[in-house]
Design a protein around this motif. Sequence first.
Motif, PDB file in Angstrom:
ATOM      1  N   ALA A   1      -6.443  -0.022  -6.621  1.00 14.47           N
ATOM      2  CA  ALA A   1      -7.291   0.650  -5.631  1.00 14.47           C
ATOM      3  C   ALA A   1      -6.885   2.115  -5.483  1.00 14.47           C
ATOM      4  O   ALA A   1      -7.744   3.015  -5.409  1.00 14.47           O
ATOM      5  CB  ALA A   1      -7.196  -0.061  -4.290  1.00 14.47           C
ATOM      6  N   ALA A   2      -5.580   2.377  -5.444  1.00 11.04           N
ATOM      7  CA  ALA A   2      -5.090   3.752  -5.309  1.00 11.04           C
ATOM      8  C   ALA A   2      -5.479   4.592  -6.521  1.00 11.04           C
ATOM      9  O   ALA A   2      -5.897   5.754  -6.375  1.00 11.04           O
ATOM     10  CB  ALA A   2      -3.574   3.747  -5.124  1.00 11.04           C
TER      11      ALA A   2
ATOM     12  N   ALA B   1       0.431  -6.922  -4.968  1.00 11.85           N
ATOM     13  CA  ALA B   1       0.778  -5.502  -5.101  1.00 11.85           C
ATOM     14  C   ALA B   1      -0.109  -4.773  -6.097  1.00 11.85           C
ATOM     15  O   ALA B   1      -0.472  -3.609  -5.891  1.00 11.85           O
ATOM     16  CB  ALA B   1       2.245  -5.371  -5.502  1.00 11.85           C
ATOM     17  N   ALA B   2      -0.490  -5.435  -7.197  1.00 11.94           N
ATOM     18  CA  ALA B   2      -1.291  -4.777  -8.236  1.00 11.94           C
ATOM     19  C   ALA B   2      -2.641  -4.332  -7.706  1.00 11.94           C
ATOM     20  O   ALA B   2      -3.198  -3.322  -8.158  1.00 11.94           O
ATOM     21  CB  ALA B   2      -1.473  -5.712  -9.427  1.00 11.94           C
TER      22      ALA B   2
ATOM     23  N   ALA C   1       0.824  -1.206   0.000  1.00  9.94           N
ATOM     24  CA  ALA C   1       0.000   0.000   0.000  1.00  9.94           C
ATOM     25  C   ALA C   1       0.860   1.259   0.000  1.00  9.94           C
ATOM     26  O   ALA C   1       0.607   2.203  -0.762  1.00  9.94           O
ATOM     27  CB  ALA C   1      -0.928  -0.011   1.206  1.00  9.94           C
ATOM     28  N   LEU C   2       1.893   1.289   0.834  1.00  9.47           N
ATOM     29  CA  LEU C   2       2.753   2.472   0.914  1.00  9.47           C
ATOM     30  C   LEU C   2       3.466   2.724  -0.414  1.00  9.47           C
ATOM     31  O   LEU C   2       3.664   3.878  -0.809  1.00  9.47           O
ATOM     32  CB  LEU C   2       3.771   2.315   2.038  1.00  9.47           C
ATOM     33  CG  LEU C   2       3.212   2.206   3.460  1.00  9.47           C
ATOM     34  CD1 LEU C   2       4.347   2.223   4.482  1.00  9.47           C
ATOM     35  CD2 LEU C   2       2.207   3.296   3.757  1.00  9.47           C
ATOM     36  N   LYS C   3       3.828   1.657  -1.112  1.00 11.72           N
ATOM     37  CA  LYS C   3       4.472   1.800  -2.421  1.00 11.72           C
ATOM     38  C   LYS C   3       3.555   2.474  -3.431  1.00 11.72           C
ATOM     39  O   LYS C   3       4.022   3.034  -4.429  1.00 11.72           O
ATOM     40  CB  LYS C   3       4.893   0.433  -2.956  1.00 11.72           C
ATOM     41  CG  LYS C   3       6.167  -0.123  -2.336  1.00 11.72           C
ATOM     42  CD  LYS C   3       6.491  -1.493  -2.905  1.00 11.72           C
ATOM     43  CE  LYS C   3       6.709  -1.461  -4.408  1.00 11.72           C
ATOM     44  NZ  LYS C   3       7.073  -2.809  -4.948  1.00 11.72           N
ATOM     45  N   ASN C   4       2.259   2.419  -3.172  1.00 12.33           N
ATOM     46  CA  ASN C   4       1.288   2.958  -4.118  1.00 12.33           C
ATOM     47  C   ASN C   4       0.587   4.213  -3.599  1.00 12.33           C
ATOM     48  O   ASN C   4      -0.497   4.558  -4.074  1.00 12.33           O
ATOM     49  CB  ASN C   4       0.267   1.870  -4.477  1.00 12.33           C
ATOM     50  CG  ASN C   4       0.871   0.808  -5.385  1.00 12.33           C
ATOM     51  OD1 ASN C   4       1.077   1.059  -6.567  1.00 12.33           O
ATOM     52  ND2 ASN C   4       1.168  -0.357  -4.832  1.00 12.33           N
ATOM     53  N   GLY C   5       1.222   4.883  -2.646  1.00  8.91           N
ATOM     54  CA  GLY C   5       0.762   6.203  -2.269  1.00  8.91           C
ATOM     55  C   GLY C   5      -0.083   6.304  -1.019  1.00  8.91           C
ATOM     56  O   GLY C   5      -0.488   7.411  -0.643  1.00  8.91           O
TER      57      GLY C   5
ATOM     58  N   PRO D   1     -10.655  -4.696 -11.119  1.00 10.61           N
ATOM     59  CA  PRO D   1      -9.910  -5.962 -11.172  1.00 10.61           C
ATOM     60  C   PRO D   1      -8.667  -5.923 -10.305  1.00 10.61           C
ATOM     61  O   PRO D   1      -7.984  -4.898 -10.204  1.00 10.61           O
ATOM     62  CB  PRO D   1      -9.550  -6.108 -12.657  1.00 10.61           C
ATOM     63  CG  PRO D   1      -9.724  -4.760 -13.255  1.00 10.61           C
ATOM     64  CD  PRO D   1     -10.694  -4.007 -12.414  1.00 10.61           C
ATOM     65  N   SER D   2      -8.375  -7.043  -9.672  1.00  9.13           N
ATOM     66  CA  SER D   2      -7.218  -7.095  -8.778  1.00  9.13           C
ATOM     67  C   SER D   2      -5.903  -7.202  -9.544  1.00  9.13           C
ATOM     68  O   SER D   2      -4.879  -6.707  -9.088  1.00  9.13           O
ATOM     69  CB  SER D   2      -7.341  -8.291  -7.838  1.00  9.13           C
ATOM     70  OG  SER D   2      -7.463  -9.494  -8.574  1.00  9.13           O
ATOM     71  N   ASP D   3      -5.942  -7.882 -10.698  1.00 12.28           N
ATOM     72  CA  ASP D   3      -4.736  -8.088 -11.523  1.00 12.28           C
ATOM     73  C   ASP D   3      -3.605  -8.751 -10.748  1.00 12.28           C
ATOM     74  O   ASP D   3      -2.424  -8.527 -11.022  1.00 12.28           O
ATOM     75  CB  ASP D   3      -4.227  -6.759 -12.103  1.00 12.28           C
ATOM     76  CG  ASP D   3      -5.157  -6.185 -13.155  1.00 12.28           C
ATOM     77  OD1 ASP D   3      -5.895  -6.971 -13.779  1.00 12.28           O
ATOM     78  OD2 ASP D   3      -5.166  -4.955 -13.346  1.00 12.28           O
TER      79      ASP D   3
END
Length: 294
Positions: free
Chosen positions: A130-131, A124-125, A38-42, A258-260
Motif C-alpha cells: 500500500a505504501a 506486514a506485506a 504501517a509505521l515500519k513502512n513509512g 495484491p496483499s502478499d
Amino acid sequence: MTLLLMAAGSGSRYGKLKQFDDLGPSGEFLMEFAMYDALKNGFDHIVVITKKEYIHHVTEQMEGKLPAGIKLDVLAQEITDLPDGVVYTGERPKPWGTAHAVWTARDVIDGPFAVINADDFYGAAAYRNAADFMRAHKNDNTFALVGYTLKDTLSEHGTVSRGVCQVDGENLVSVNERLKLEQDGDIVIDRDSQNRYTGEEQVSMNFWVCKPSIFEKIENDFRTFLADEELAKTSELYIPKIVQDMLQAGDISVKVVPSDGEWFGVTYASDREKAVEYLRQKTTEGDYASPLWN
C-alpha cells in the motif's frame, strides 16, 4: 502517509468490543499490530475512528507508545455529525456506516491515506504494498484496493460478509457485497444469494487507499441518503459503494494491489483463540517484539 483505522463497530457477533480486546502477548489491541506494520513502512499519521465513549480508552492505550514524530488523532464517529445545513430528527440506532466513518476524518487528512478495519489483521506485506502504491500515485486521483483471496478470508465458525471483486488485469471493475459466504466442499457459496465461487476470487477486506477527493463524494451522497426517510432509518453508507460510484462516473481509477500476506479477523468469539495463537507465534518468530512498542 496516513493510516485510518475504523474502530466504531459494536461487535454483535463477537460478544464484546473486539477492537479493544487484548489479543497480543502483552495485552495489545489488534489494531496496534496494524499501526506497528504501517509505521515500519513509512506511515507517519495514525487516525482512529471510534465511538465518543471510547476516545479516552484508545488514547490511554496508545499514550507514550508511538515513536516521536508520529501524529495520532482519535476521533468520534457521531450520529450528529451531519453536512452543513442538514438536520436529521429521526431515530437512529447505529452509526451511519463505514463511509461516514471515513468522512469523520475530513478535517485531519489532506493527503493520500489508507483505510482499514481495526479488528482485522492484514499482514506486514499489505502495508508495504500500500505504501509503495501511495508513493507511486501521490499526485494523481488513482485509488487502490488491497485484495485478498476469498478462500483465505473465511471463518470456520459461521458465514461471513465479503465484497467479491470483478477485476480486469490490475484494474477493479466492481465490488459486489455478499452477506453469507462459507466453504461448502470444494467451493464457496453465498447462502443469501446462492451464488457459487471457486474461492480464488479477489475480495475486499476494507483495505483501501484513497485520496481526499473521497470526502466531497461522501458528503454529497450523505445528503442524498439523509433525504430518503426509509434509508436514513436503518441503512448505512459503505466505502465500496462510494468508490464504485466514483469509478463508474470516471472520476477515479482503482487498482487492485495484491496483499502478499495472510489475513485473519475476529468475527466470532470462537475466532479469538486462533488470533491469540497467531500473534503469539509471530512474536515468538521475531516478527513482533513483546511488548510490541519496546
